[in-house]
Design an enzyme around this catalytic site. Structure first.
Site, PDB file in Angstrom:
ATOM      1  CE  LYS A  19      -1.837   1.393   3.877  1.00 50.67           C
ATOM      2  NZ  LYS A  19      -1.301   2.785   4.003  1.00 50.67           N
ATOM      3  CB  ALA A 108       7.164  -2.206  11.316  1.00 51.48           C
ATOM      4  CG  ASP A 148      -3.327   1.420   7.195  1.00 54.02           C
ATOM      5  OD1 ASP A 148      -4.022   2.451   7.285  1.00 54.02           O
ATOM      6  OD2 ASP A 148      -2.091   1.431   7.245  1.00 54.02           O
TER       7      ASP A 148
END
Length: 298
Positions: A19, A108, A148
């Site tokens: 994303k 992350a 998200d």
């Protein structure tokens, strides 16, 4: 495990696309502490891959460049949380499953890897179990996994507002040739938000009737990622990697999400691939990936 091998070993496979936050404006903060955001989001043709197979008992295995970073994370892994939440909906009909995650994206890193994995798990398990949920119920379940995850369920260009749950498709956003770059330094998202100097910034503004790469590129260039300045304070390599992308001919560079992944948009895939190869030669210990984003028309 190669992609072909994953498809052969597991009857159901799903892609978990990276994303990309082309723009991220922080516009406020709710009483519960969640920040209000305006985001222009797209998805890349690279990412993690998941495989699903009926099993005697539940199993979860890992492979890929970054798979070892998730080893021992069974209590918090979003894929397993997605499995368990979905099983609560389907009960005994949700038979045991072996899930394999090929972790190709840095962990992350601001490109939604964990959220995309969770969304792919929801899609894949519904296919494997031969069941479905109404759209609104699935979106509500996805939101329980993280802000998200609903947009990763869509995996198409969109505008997301609120904490990420207010989603609007952007059918006119074109595909972009891009290099994703990450110095493989961890960034604390809470610390990035804590270092924000202002939290009531201007909203994202998109003129109606936008079309064509040049027009969209100008709009993206005029937008911003409000999390980039504090992230650069925490990880100075973000500024370095952005400059490296610019030096290789990127038309525009920006950090995605809370970092540390940056993207550079290039005029063509050939230029993006050349840049990624050259950058990898300069810093083989960092992450560089040429990719193309999906278009709004898909």
């Amino acid at each position: 495990m190669p992609e072909a091998g994953l498809a052969e070993a597991f009857g159901v496979t799903e892609e978990a696309r990276a994303k990309i936050n082309l723009a991220l404006h922080v516009t406020g903060q709710r009483a519960d502490g969640y920040h209000l955001l305006d985001m222009l989001v797209t998805f890349a043709d690279c990412g993690d891959r998941l495989g699903f197979l009926p099993a005697q008992t539940d199993a979860f295995t890992l492979s890929g460049r970054f798979g070892e970073m998730l080893a021992g994370d069974g209590g918090t892994n979003l894929v397993l949380r997605a499995r368990d939440l979905l099983r609560e909906q389907f009960g005994a009909l949700a038979f045991p499953v072996h899930i394999h995650l090929q972790k190709n994206l840095p962990v992350a890193s601001g490109i939604g890897g964990g959220s995309a994995d969770a969304a792919a798990a929801l899609r894949g398990l519904m296919r494997l179990w031969g069941m479905s949920l109404p759209v609104e119920a699935l979106a509500s379940l996805a939101l329980k996994l993280g802000a998200d995850v609903p947009m990763c369920l869509e995996s198409r260009p969109l505008i997301a507002r609120g904490i990420g749950e207010e989603i609007e498709a952007v059918p006119d956003l074109p595909a972009f040739a891009m290099v994703l770059a990450n110095p493989l330094k961890g960034v604390s998202t809470p610390e990035v938000f804590r270092r924000l100097t202002t939290k009531n910034n201007s909203a994202l503004s998109l003129a109606p009737g936008l079309s064509g790469s040049a027009g969209w590129l100008a709009v993206i260039d005029a937008a911003r990622n409000d999390l980039e300045p504090p992230a650069r304070q925490l990880v100075p390599e973000i500024a370095v990697i952005s400059a490296m992308l610019q030096a290789r001919g990127a038309l525009l560079t920006r950090m995605s999400g809370s970092g540390a992944t940056c993207f550079g948009i290039f005029a063509s895939m050939a230029e993006a691939q050349d840049a990624a190869a050259a950058l990898h030669g300069e810093r083989p210990d960092w992450y560089f990936q040429a990719t193309e984003t999906v278009s709004g028309g898909m």
